[in-house]
Design a protein around this motif. Sequence first.
Motif, PDB file in Angstrom:
ATOM      1  N   SER A 339      87.522  67.829  38.844  1.00 54.30           N
ATOM      2  CA  SER A 339      87.493  68.465  37.530  1.00 54.30           C
ATOM      3  C   SER A 339      86.572  67.698  36.593  1.00 54.30           C
ATOM      4  O   SER A 339      86.810  66.516  36.314  1.00 54.30           O
ATOM      5  N   ASP A 340      85.536  68.359  36.097  1.00 56.60           N
ATOM      6  CA  ASP A 340      84.653  67.725  35.120  1.00 56.60           C
ATOM      7  C   ASP A 340      85.425  67.344  33.866  1.00 56.60           C
ATOM      8  O   ASP A 340      85.239  66.264  33.301  1.00 56.60           O
ATOM      9  N   GLY A 341      86.297  68.255  33.405  1.00 57.14           N
ATOM     10  CA  GLY A 341      87.040  68.019  32.172  1.00 57.14           C
ATOM     11  C   GLY A 341      87.923  66.794  32.252  1.00 57.14           C
ATOM     12  O   GLY A 341      87.955  65.977  31.321  1.00 57.14           O
ATOM     13  N   ASP A 342      88.639  66.644  33.359  1.00 58.12           N
ATOM     14  CA  ASP A 342      89.523  65.482  33.508  1.00 58.12           C
ATOM     15  C   ASP A 342      88.718  64.191  33.552  1.00 58.12           C
ATOM     16  O   ASP A 342      89.116  63.171  32.981  1.00 58.12           O
ATOM     17  N   GLN A 343      87.569  64.229  34.250  1.00 52.82           N
ATOM     18  CA  GLN A 343      86.751  63.026  34.354  1.00 52.82           C
ATOM     19  C   GLN A 343      86.145  62.655  33.005  1.00 52.82           C
ATOM     20  O   GLN A 343      86.135  61.483  32.622  1.00 52.82           O
ATOM     21  N   VAL A 344      85.651  63.645  32.268  1.00 56.03           N
ATOM     22  CA  VAL A 344      85.110  63.373  30.936  1.00 56.03           C
ATOM     23  C   VAL A 344      86.196  62.786  30.051  1.00 56.03           C
ATOM     24  O   VAL A 344      85.959  61.828  29.290  1.00 56.03           O
ATOM     25  N   LEU A 345      87.387  63.355  30.123  1.00 57.08           N
ATOM     26  CA  LEU A 345      88.494  62.867  29.298  1.00 57.08           C
ATOM     27  C   LEU A 345      88.794  61.403  29.607  1.00 57.08           C
ATOM     28  O   LEU A 345      89.012  60.591  28.694  1.00 57.08           O
ATOM     29  N   ARG A 346      88.799  61.044  30.895  1.00 54.09           N
ATOM     30  CA  ARG A 346      89.043  59.640  31.255  1.00 54.09           C
ATOM     31  C   ARG A 346      87.977  58.734  30.649  1.00 54.09           C
ATOM     32  O   ARG A 346      88.280  57.641  30.144  1.00 54.09           O
ATOM     33  N   LEU A 347      86.735  59.169  30.710  1.00 51.81           N
ATOM     34  CA  LEU A 347      85.639  58.339  30.207  1.00 51.81           C
ATOM     35  C   LEU A 347      85.736  58.126  28.701  1.00 51.81           C
ATOM     36  O   LEU A 347      85.599  57.002  28.217  1.00 51.81           O
ATOM     37  N   VAL A 348      85.958  59.191  27.951  1.00 46.17           N
ATOM     38  CA  VAL A 348      85.971  59.051  26.495  1.00 46.17           C
ATOM     39  C   VAL A 348      87.232  58.336  26.017  1.00 46.17           C
ATOM     40  O   VAL A 348      87.214  57.672  24.970  1.00 46.17           O
ATOM     41  N   GLN A 349      88.325  58.440  26.766  1.00 47.18           N
ATOM     42  CA  GLN A 349      89.536  57.714  26.383  1.00 47.18           C
ATOM     43  C   GLN A 349      89.399  56.215  26.632  1.00 47.18           C
ATOM     44  O   GLN A 349      90.086  55.412  25.999  1.00 47.18           O
ATOM     45  N   SER A 359      77.888  58.713  21.619  1.00 48.32           N
ATOM     46  CA  SER A 359      77.802  59.268  22.966  1.00 48.32           C
ATOM     47  C   SER A 359      77.510  60.757  22.910  1.00 48.32           C
ATOM     48  O   SER A 359      77.831  61.429  21.932  1.00 48.32           O
ATOM     49  N   ALA A 360      76.905  61.260  23.978  1.00 47.82           N
ATOM     50  CA  ALA A 360      76.608  62.691  24.078  1.00 47.82           C
ATOM     51  C   ALA A 360      77.014  63.203  25.450  1.00 47.82           C
ATOM     52  O   ALA A 360      76.750  62.554  26.465  1.00 47.82           O
ATOM     53  N   ILE A 361      77.686  64.352  25.455  1.00 46.63           N
ATOM     54  CA  ILE A 361      77.981  65.071  26.696  1.00 46.63           C
ATOM     55  C   ILE A 361      76.986  66.212  26.766  1.00 46.63           C
ATOM     56  O   ILE A 361      76.963  67.085  25.892  1.00 46.63           O
ATOM     57  N   LEU A 362      76.148  66.217  27.790  1.00 47.48           N
ATOM     58  CA  LEU A 362      75.055  67.185  27.884  1.00 47.48           C
ATOM     59  C   LEU A 362      75.324  68.176  29.016  1.00 47.48           C
ATOM     60  O   LEU A 362      75.541  67.781  30.160  1.00 47.48           O
ATOM     61  N   PHE A 363      75.289  69.458  28.671  1.00 44.85           N
ATOM     62  CA  PHE A 363      75.584  70.525  29.620  1.00 44.85           C
ATOM     63  C   PHE A 363      74.317  71.283  29.992  1.00 44.85           C
ATOM     64  O   PHE A 363      73.348  71.325  29.244  1.00 44.85           O
ATOM     65  N   ARG A 364      74.378  71.932  31.157  1.00 46.22           N
ATOM     66  CA  ARG A 364      73.297  72.846  31.539  1.00 46.22           C
ATOM     67  C   ARG A 364      73.424  74.147  30.761  1.00 46.22           C
ATOM     68  O   ARG A 364      72.437  74.681  30.268  1.00 46.22           O
ATOM     69  N   VAL A 365      74.644  74.675  30.662  1.00 44.36           N
ATOM     70  CA  VAL A 365      74.903  75.910  29.910  1.00 44.36           C
ATOM     71  C   VAL A 365      76.167  75.710  29.078  1.00 44.36           C
ATOM     72  O   VAL A 365      77.039  74.901  29.412  1.00 44.36           O
ATOM     73  N   TRP A 366      76.287  76.471  27.993  1.00 43.28           N
ATOM     74  CA  TRP A 366      77.391  76.290  27.051  1.00 43.28           C
ATOM     75  C   TRP A 366      78.756  76.537  27.681  1.00 43.28           C
ATOM     76  O   TRP A 366      79.751  75.934  27.263  1.00 43.28           O
ATOM     77  N   SER A 367      78.832  77.433  28.664  1.00 45.96           N
ATOM     78  CA  SER A 367      80.147  77.741  29.236  1.00 45.96           C
ATOM     79  C   SER A 367      80.803  76.508  29.855  1.00 45.96           C
ATOM     80  O   SER A 367      82.035  76.438  29.945  1.00 45.96           O
ATOM     81  N   GLN A 368      80.001  75.524  30.269  1.00 43.13           N
ATOM     82  CA  GLN A 368      80.578  74.286  30.815  1.00 43.13           C
ATOM     83  C   GLN A 368      81.411  73.533  29.781  1.00 43.13           C
ATOM     84  O   GLN A 368      82.295  72.763  30.135  1.00 43.13           O
ATOM     85  N   SER A 369      81.101  73.745  28.514  1.00 47.34           N
ATOM     86  CA  SER A 369      81.770  72.960  27.475  1.00 47.34           C
ATOM     87  C   SER A 369      83.192  73.428  27.211  1.00 47.34           C
ATOM     88  O   SER A 369      83.982  72.695  26.621  1.00 47.34           O
ATOM     89  N   VAL A 370      83.548  74.653  27.648  1.00 50.46           N
ATOM     90  CA  VAL A 370      84.829  75.253  27.250  1.00 50.46           C
ATOM     91  C   VAL A 370      86.031  74.393  27.640  1.00 50.46           C
ATOM     92  O   VAL A 370      86.799  73.966  26.770  1.00 50.46           O
ATOM     93  N   PRO A 371      86.252  74.104  28.941  1.00 58.21           N
ATOM     94  CA  PRO A 371      87.441  73.311  29.283  1.00 58.21           C
ATOM     95  C   PRO A 371      87.379  71.889  28.736  1.00 58.21           C
ATOM     96  O   PRO A 371      88.419  71.297  28.412  1.00 58.21           O
ATOM     97  N   ILE A 372      86.175  71.345  28.603  1.00 52.77           N
ATOM     98  CA  ILE A 372      86.044  69.974  28.097  1.00 52.77           C
ATOM     99  C   ILE A 372      86.377  69.925  26.614  1.00 52.77           C
ATOM    100  O   ILE A 372      87.131  69.048  26.164  1.00 52.77           O
ATOM    101  N   GLU A 373      85.861  70.875  25.838  1.00 55.26           N
ATOM    102  CA  GLU A 373      86.179  70.899  24.413  1.00 55.26           C
ATOM    103  C   GLU A 373      87.677  71.069  24.184  1.00 55.26           C
ATOM    104  O   GLU A 373      88.270  70.416  23.314  1.00 55.26           O
ATOM    105  N   LEU A 374      88.308  71.943  24.962  1.00 54.54           N
ATOM    106  CA  LEU A 374      89.742  72.187  24.786  1.00 54.54           C
ATOM    107  C   LEU A 374      90.559  70.936  25.119  1.00 54.54           C
ATOM    108  O   LEU A 374      91.555  70.642  24.452  1.00 54.54           O
ATOM    109  N   LYS A 375      90.139  70.184  26.121  1.00 50.76           N
ATOM    110  CA  LYS A 375      90.850  68.950  26.454  1.00 50.76           C
ATOM    111  C   LYS A 375      90.693  67.903  25.339  1.00 50.76           C
ATOM    112  O   LYS A 375      91.629  67.171  25.025  1.00 50.76           O
TER     113      LYS A 375
END
Length: 757
Positions: A339-349, A359-375
């Motif tokens: 899960s990208d979202g879980d891994q990103v969450l671990r990193l930022v925590q 820091s910047a989280i860079l996506f290929r397309v905006w839809s990738q940001s949905v689960p990460i933003e919600l977490k």
Amino acid sequence: MPDTDFLPDHLTDEQRAIITAGYEHSVITAVAGSGKTSTLAWRIRYLLTQGHDPDRMLVLMFNRSAKVDFERKLASVCDQSGLALPEIRTYHAMGLRLYKRFVREGYLPGFSEKILTEQEISYQAWLLTRRLAPEDLADEIRRNKKEFVETATGFIDLVKTGLSPAQMVFEQLDYSEKYSYLVDLFHSFEQWRKSQSRISYADMLYEPVMAIHQNPPLQQLVGNKMDLILVDEYQDTNEIQHLLLRYVAGDRARVTVVGDPDQTIYEFRGAKPEFILRRFSDEFESPLEQTLSYTFRYGHRVALLANHLIHHNTGRKDVLCHSHPTTPATGIHLHRADSDGDQVLRLVQEQDAETNSQSAILFRVWSQSVPIELKLLARGIPYRIDAGKGALFSREVQAITALLVIVTGELEHLPDMDRLEIARLLLRFPHVGLKEPELENLAQFLAGFDRQWHERLLAMDFDALAPMAARKLRKLADVLGQLRGYRGPVAGLISVYAEHTDLYEGLRSLALTHDSAEERIDTVQGFRDYLKSLNVDAPGALAHLRTLKQQAGEHRDHGILLSTIHRTKGLEWPVVIIPGLQEKYLPYSPRPSENTQTILESERRLLYVGMTRVRDTLHLITRPESRHSHLDGEDGPSRFVPELCFDLCQSLGDALATRPVDSEAPLTLNQNLTSVSLRYAEREGVTLDGTKTATAPSAGDPVWLNERVQHAIFGAGQVVGEDQTSFEVRFDKGDTLNFSKKSAHLYFSLPEGSNHR
């Protein structure tokens, strides 16, 4: 000998060579973070001290912010020198000056000094879209005005970046045929604009360049007025800009262009790497080829990663990006996670608030940001995101939230106006096939009831409706009845609804392009996956979403940045996180076509740009390795991951970062060496001892056990599966083929940097 005593001591030999070059054409390849702005400023000062007339020097920048930055840098470099400075212009400012001159000379009709605003252009595009688009798009156009207006204005601008007719541009864009009205829209817009004697920002270049192109006398009028022309960011050049440069330079001016073909990522705006790679050299005779190969932004590990990746592109100059000795070491991390979202969450925590704000989280397309933003929202972690891009405010998420309101029976607690909006969202997601007035009447009807909407729909006279609308409304009624009082996990509810209403096909049927359809579908699926991770039912999900929406509505001017790689060109951050190194996103949805290789090279450049935004720490997130018979399609690791040669870059980068300055001992690495690593080490003055990758597998190491293989005909590829007698390879050029293990040794070898699976 020219006086160079004024040059600072910190300049590299490459920088000095560029600054003190003679009076000739020059093309400079400058890697990311190479200090090109400073180098160009010193080059201009050097030329001025040689006696060149600043009034016959032209410096071209691509936008106003770049112009302001360069003016500031040049003023600093020339401070207290007493030198008069040349004018620095944007392409559009120079075009407007020529436009006004052509009006005075009678070559172009006069125009209003009031340049068309974006709002005026958008309004005309809206009127023309409504008039020219086919009837079956009318409802979608009314609902999604902003999207259709942006498509129309973008198409108009794109036609004006080149010399191709509107019809040819449309065909090159791979748009669905139902959008062919855009060709008529372009011509109608031009008729309106000219009847009003107005010009747009794009016309400042398009009109004068087309006039020059079509009138040889104008070519003599504008050319040969300058001695020296310097152009920045030439990799982003389009046809119109290139033509303008050629005509203004004439035979007299000596032209220097600076850029990096590996950073060409704005093809959708008409940019082409071929201008800096070939066209400039073809049309400006025998230019001096120079390089700024040292980066002052990131350390050896990132430089090695970037080099190994981009080395696989053929449409480039063979320039090796090298970390300057003064550059601090940059850490690299390759995370394999489900899960990208879980891994990103671990990193930022794991980071403190100050680090997250850098820091910047860079996506290929905006839809990738949905689960990460919600977490991030759910954990109360501050973040920044572009206006209008928040997950909870997307059409897809709002529609699913409306569905949850209906299924949970919460309609009865809402006022009439809120129920009306819920009904509109329901009937448009997916669209039920009614014309807008009919849809609005039905929404008004449903809003008058606070429960049992499925029964109201089933009671309709379906015979009075068009067959498609009747079929869709009956399906909608059936699934609402089936989901009434649904007690299971909310992710299952969404899956049932999507299947029974043909939701994804509905989204595809109205999409402008394949990519835009997939992004909307990915938004739905990303939202569903987030809710699945909560393991809650529909009421629990609804309560959770309301809390998140309240938090998301708060003004945020700090926290971690969420953005796309396309929006980050020219920027940098201490920490960069790039999720989605999987086949679905990087490369993004490659489809079988004659241009598959072109698409892959473009996607490599995009990842290259994303990685080279970092200064201190780079995090790349991919999927776990698989030794099973077949990788899970789009969810498998990206084909770019093995190309990075991550372990080798980590080992060599570590060794170079910790190696004593005066040491002459060879470096021993327990890694397969590549030509890129050997070249990099040689330039660093280091000898490597390691295992050079063999050109053929040994008898004890079957080729199919390697991640990467080389076929004599089909080229390089990735092993994606095997069974007892055969193995499957996904080739970089797009094909996926099956091969017999018995005869593999006849036509397979191992490419450089291949790793055992």
